[in-house]
Each structure stands twice: as structure tokens, then as C-alpha cells.
Enzyme design. Sequence first.
Site, PDB file in Angstrom:
ATOM      1  N   HIS A  33     -10.765 -15.769  -8.274  1.00 57.72           N
ATOM      2  CA  HIS A  33     -12.210 -15.955  -8.214  1.00 57.72           C
ATOM      3  C   HIS A  33     -12.584 -17.179  -9.032  1.00 57.72           C
ATOM      4  O   HIS A  33     -12.225 -17.272 -10.203  1.00 57.72           O
ATOM      5  CB  HIS A  33     -12.910 -14.716  -8.775  1.00 57.72           C
ATOM      6  CG  HIS A  33     -14.364 -14.619  -8.442  1.00 57.72           C
ATOM      7  ND1 HIS A  33     -15.323 -15.220  -9.202  1.00 57.72           N
ATOM      8  CD2 HIS A  33     -15.014 -13.999  -7.432  1.00 57.72           C
ATOM      9  CE1 HIS A  33     -16.523 -14.957  -8.681  1.00 57.72           C
ATOM     10  NE2 HIS A  33     -16.351 -14.234  -7.605  1.00 57.72           N
ATOM     11  N   LYS A  47     -23.535 -18.116   3.693  1.00 64.39           N
ATOM     12  CA  LYS A  47     -24.051 -19.417   3.262  1.00 64.39           C
ATOM     13  C   LYS A  47     -24.763 -20.130   4.413  1.00 64.39           C
ATOM     14  O   LYS A  47     -25.728 -20.851   4.211  1.00 64.39           O
ATOM     15  CB  LYS A  47     -22.907 -20.269   2.726  1.00 64.39           C
ATOM     16  CG  LYS A  47     -23.316 -21.614   2.154  1.00 64.39           C
ATOM     17  CD  LYS A  47     -22.182 -22.188   1.327  1.00 64.39           C
ATOM     18  CE  LYS A  47     -22.432 -23.649   1.006  1.00 64.39           C
ATOM     19  NZ  LYS A  47     -21.928 -24.564   1.997  1.00 64.39           N
TER      20      LYS A  47
END
Length: 898
Positions: free
Chosen positions: A138, A561
Site C-alpha cells: 500500500h 477514479k
Amino acid sequence: EDVHALGELVGDMLREQGGPQLLATVEEDRVTAIRRREDDAGAGAGAGDALRARVRGRLPAQARDLMRAFSAWFQAVNLAEKVHRVRRRREYFVRDGGRPQPGGVEDALGALKAAGWDLGRVLALLPELHIEPVFAAHPTESTRRTMLRKQQRVAQLLLDRLDPSLTPAESRAVWNRIRTEITTAWQTEDHPREKLTVADEREHVLFYLCEVLYRVVPDFYEELAEALEKVYGAESTALVLPRLLSFGSWVGGDMDGNPDVHGKTIRETLSRQQRVLLNAYLLECQELAEELSQSASRTSVTAALSKRIDLYSALVPGSRAATPTRHDRMPYRVFLAQVSTRLRNAIEGRPNGYERVQDFHADVRLIAESLRANKGRNAGLHSVRRLLYRIQTFGFHLATLDVRQHTRVHHQVIGQGLGDPQWLDRSPEERHQLLADALERDQGPRAELDPLGRRVRGVFEALVQGRHRYGPEAIGCYIVSDAQSTDDVLAVLLLARWAEAWDKRTGEAAVDVAPQFESVETLAGSGGIMRRLLADPVYRRHLAARGHRQWVVVGHAESSKEAGICASRFAVWQAQEELAAVLREAGIGRPVVIHARSGSAALGGGRIDGLVQAAPASCAGGALRLTEQGEVVSQGYGLWPIAMRTLERAFNSHALAVAAARNNTVAGENPEHLTVVQTLSAGSSAAYRGLVYGEAAFYEWFRQVTPIDVIERMQIGSRAAYREDAATLASLRAVPWVFAWTQSRHLLPGWYGAGSGLGAAIDVHGLKVLQDAYSNWFFLRNLIDDVEAMLARADLAIAQAYNELCETRLPGFFDAVRAEHETAVRNVLRVKGYATLLDGDPTLQRAIHLRNPYVDPMNLMQVDLLRRWRATGRKDRDLFEALLASISGIAQGLQSTG
């Protein structure tokens, strides 16, 4: 109570470490922030101005200490919440006669029994279930392992303190140990001074695998066995449970956008995972030897075990030195010393070490069978069975390593290898045919490969070596990122052939290819792409050689997104449904659909049971495989009991979904509800894209009103924030995009567009129809609940302060954000029938209310620091260090890193 007690300890620590003035400043900031909230509720503004005035112009060192002080308080609160979850789980086992906790293992078995499933059917169902969390690196979550271990110790101490038998001195000792952990955490740097490497990320994942899940796995199987005994009357100690759990990882194999990942990191990762695991096995075998002290004069062992001891006496002569003479008449200790020697030889690469996990498993099983046959059920069998569960789960590889690469890289190498400079410009259909022909003719490269090509070839070589050395389960699938057509899959097969990574028995590429569909366009076309791929005879031949096993990855990040949370969730849902139908039509028995999601709800994050229940009913079956990354890993696996609860929830939802599918009791979705969500999705996408992509100036506004310029410079991940060198909206990765909006309290990706979408659905279908869909379809209920939580966490009054950082005249983006927020709040409340957000979840509502006075000062300090740092041309290191502390503190407060 824990929050209050820990808060006092944090206060004492701040007074001791930073002086009375630091604690006083923190307290005054908090009180002023509370007054600001009260004034906002009463339409006042005085305290808001006072808070902004208080935080303005603080020296960087002071600001950093204050950020770390608030962060320390949040760490205590977050830990107290985790410990409360542990206590709540324990209460179900001790009150009301042991009533099963909802969402747990026993609860699932009880539901199956109520639905008419007898023990035989349940035992036949278990081998069909498989749960595999996959840990992914991450880019914006960087909790150090040192801090994770401290959290584990403090959590255990908080549980220990409730022991009513503790003396006053023992109770004081507990609190003194907690105080030590809190103080040493304060004196430990939050972030490393050097940029994190792939090796750092690997060690981060190994913490959860080895220090949490290795311990928890046997508990899971034991709980399942005990639940079968309680619900069905089966004898728990006689049950032989199938393998239900395994774990995967992308860390060390995810090459997409990360040039530091390649064949060498794959080999290093596989080696490191095995070494850590074998060491854990070695320690456990040594502990078993201490426990199994039986003397041959007091009890017998099976002939098979005696024969194996004699065999190893000749095969592993060095084991004699590890066994004192006085243990010669203790057969289990002698044998475990021999087993330990073989493990040690495997670790050190010496002769006569274990080469296959099956041999190690067989040896440990011999011990279990001998104990079972010689009155050893209560003389160590339980401990041996626990080791067997671990071996069954972790093998000799610990976690299956997937590899991932962007499809563009594959085509670049193939174009060069074929000597075809026009390769990238050819149509997907033309490339497909050329690739199929090359595979049929076993065509090798015509030109020498450049360094990129050699790196790609080295990856396939590492996969073959890894599978051979560490076992077939050491390597998972080869994920093709941004797959858009069938040629993207065939390209991987040709590259594997070029690297001679084929199965010598079949002559086919020894790799399972998983296309990853993540954009709105590719999600919509995923079913058609897979249908065309599965119809191709070349690919079907490859699939047959791989056991008709097909992997597919469905991602949330890019679609979110591109189109916002509502359109993204529905696009993923539709893709799942269509893919399930296509794979079923093609005769793929148990397809593996991997859910690639991040921690934030905006990117598909949430609890595993929610993900399963929100999926199309037609998707039940096969393995439950999903990525875990970011704060979700810490929240779901950071403490042993919570990791256990995570696995329980996964089992509950997965078992009930598969059982319903097998029982033919799954009803298809209501067509009217589907139409409602289609309208919602279209309306929300139009609003979202109108804001984010409607004007080119939006990206500049985003860069000015969020701390993205700090995030992209942070040393917290091996992967860059952008896919390409150019810092553009298109190349920005979804996680830092969400993280930046979270920091500035806009939380825009988690809700923007939902208000317009819900409004369109109400206008077209009517409020009653929308409410009916919300009440009766978990997918929509889960979506709207997540949007509601994001709206509640957003704070546009704080976001307004970030908006004032704009130095150039830009269109009224913030006005549009404010208007859509108001619309979203109004329409969510209409659908749910609430007066205020989260009226149906008072726990979360209260948590947000309690956290805000501690987050608000950090946000306003961050705004001031950003203004001053940018005024220096982003060169002042002290201001930057303070900003880093603010990023960490706000993330702790909001429990989100994107």
C-alpha cells in the site's frame, strides 16, 4: 473506560516528555475545537476564527510535537476500540449460555441447520469453501512493525487488567508496562528516514502472516470443529477438516509501475517467506519435544513411528547430537529432534533436509496417529493437531505469490522481439491473430531482447524456479494489469514460451494468466473479452493443460477514479455477474475471481462479509480471494482475536452464499431494482465526471486544496504516486488520489455524484421504489450506507480552509462540491428516513463526534504549514517534517490512508 485511562497516560507522557506547555497547548486546542463545533451548530463563527488564529504561525518543531501528541491520543483511542471489539466477541462465549456471535462460525452452522442441512451435507460442503486473503503493498500506509508489536502488547495488557484476581501491585505493574509502551512509542520516529523498499514492504506483510495469522489459523479450525460438535453433535477431536484457509501476497511480485520488482525480488521473497516459516516450524517442533516427554517404559508408540525413527537414525545421523542420552527412551522427543534436524538442514540448504512439505506433514501426522493409538488424546495430541493445521495452511511457502505487470510492458517486449516496430499500433484483433499463430508455431524472438525484455524473461524464469523449489502453491497467477482485449492475455503466454517457462508434460506455458479489469470501459467489456478468449482454440488448449482453471481480477480503483463510487460499484457488480455467466458457459468449474480493492470505501474497501453479500448471487462458489491493503490490514488482522473475527466473518458469509447456491435458494435480483441502480449510476457518473474531468483547471485546483504535493514526496512506499513520470490526473494512482482528498476532509471520491444520482433515481422511479430497493437489495443498501459514512466523515467547513490555499483564480469548484454535498445529504436522509446522518449507526456517529475536536486542530495546522511550505518553493525541510507528522496524525484520526 479504556479511552479515559489511556488518555490520562498519554497526558502524563506528554507532560513528562514535552513539558507542561505541550500538554496545555493540546488541551486548549481541543477545547477551542469543541467550542468551534458548538458554534457551528448554533450558526456562530467566533471559536472557528479563534482556532485558526491559535494554530497560525507555529514553529515547525512545535507544530510537529503537537501533531504527534494528537496522533498519540488517536493511537490510544484506535487501540481501545480494537480491544473493545475483542471483549465484545468474548462476551458472546460467556453470556446467555454461549449464544453464538452474529456473523461467526457457529452462527453460520446454526443457519444451515435451520435451513435443513444435516451434518453429512455440511461436511460435504466444507471442501467447496476456500478463503484466501491476499496482502498487497500500500503506497500510503506505513505503520512500522515496531509500532504494530507495541499495539499488540498494549492490547493484551488492557485485556489482562480486567483479571479480577490481580493484586493492587500486579495492577500497577500492568499500567506501568502500558506507560512504558506509550512512552517508547513517542520516542520512536514515525517514519523511516530512507524510502521504503520492496524488502521493507515484504517484512511488513510477514508481520501479519507470521506473528498474527500463524498463531490464529489453528484456533479457526478448532472453533469450526467445536461448532460442529455443538450444533450437530459431531465429535470435534475425530473430525478431519479440509483446508479452508490459505493466504496470498502481491508484495515482491507486483511489477506494475514499480521497476524495483523483478525476477530477483520474486526469488528473494519466496526464499524469505520459506525461511521465516521453516524457522517457525522448527521452534514449534522444539516446543512439542518439550511437551511430549512420554517414556517408552510408560507408553507405546506405533510401529510406523518406530520404523521412521530407525530410518532417520541412519539418514540424519546429526540428530543424535541434538538428543541427550537421557532422552533415548523418550521416542517422541527423539523423533522430533530428527524432524528438527531435517528442518534445520532445509533452512541451511544441507543434505537430508525436507524438500517437500508432504514429507514434513507425513512425519508430524505419524506423531498424531501414534498419540491417538496410545492414549495420547490428552497427552499432546491437541498441540500436534495445531501444527498439522498450520502445515496444511502454509505449506512450505507461507503465502502464494502473485505477480502483476502492466500489459503495455508485455507488448513493448513482444514488438521488439518480433522485430515489429508497428506492433503497438496494430489493432487488438490483429495482434491476437499474430500471437495465436506464433504460439501454434512455437515461434521464438527474431531479435535480441533489450534490458527490459531480459528483465521480463527473467521474471518467468524466476516463476518456474520458484514453483520447482518451493512447491506448486508458492506461485499464484500472473495478473495482466489494464487488460483491454484478448491479445493482452496471449502476450503473456508467448513471453512465457520465449523464457522456456512451459510444462514439459503438455508443452504449454506453465503460468495461470489473470486479466485485470479495472476501468469503467474494461469492466463493461470484460464478459465479451473472456468469451472471445475462451473460444480461441490456442487458449483453450492452454487452459486444459492448466486443469481448466481460470483466474480473473476485478478492480475498483480506476473505475472509482474515473466515474465515482456509485458508478464504480455498479460497474464491478455487473462485471462480476457477466464474468460468472461466461465462465460457467465455458465449463470452468471453479473460477477464481479476485477482488482487487483498497482500504477506503471509495475503492471497494470494507468488511469481507459485506463484499460477499453485495456480490451478484450468481457469483457464489469458487474461492473467496480478495486483496487486503492499507489500514484495513491493521484493522482486520492487527490483533489475534480480531484476525480471528475477520476469518469468522469470511467463513460465515462465504459458507452461506455457497450453500444457498447449492440449494438453489438464491433469487435473482429484482429487474426494477436493477433499473433504479442504473439510473443512479448514470446520474452520479455524469455529475462526478462533470466536476473532475469537465475542466482542465480541476487538476490544478486539486493540487492546491489537498496535500498531494506532500504525499507524493513521502518515503512511505516503494511505488511512486504516479504511473508515469509526468504528474497528471490521468497518471496519478487511485490510492494517493483518495488519500489526498481524505486528508483535506473533502473525502470527495467517497460520495461525490451520489446526491445527483439519488436525485435522478427519485425523479425517474419515485422515492418509494428507491426505498424498496434499499431495503431489499444488500448491494444498494451497502452502497448507500458507505456513502452516508463518507458524507458524515467529510467536513466542508475544514475543507473550506484548504480551499483558501488557492492562489489562482479558478472556476467555482468548491461551490459545486458544497452544493453536491448538500444534495447528497438531503437525498440519503430521504431514502433512509433519518433526521441526521448515521442516526442508524449511533456508535459510528459518536466516534466521529468524539474524534473531530482532535482532528480539527491538526487539519488547520496542516493548512497553515502548507501555505508556508509552498511559499518557500517547497524547500523548507523543517516545515516538511511537520507536514509529515500532520499527514500521519490526520490518518490516525480518520483511520484512513486511502
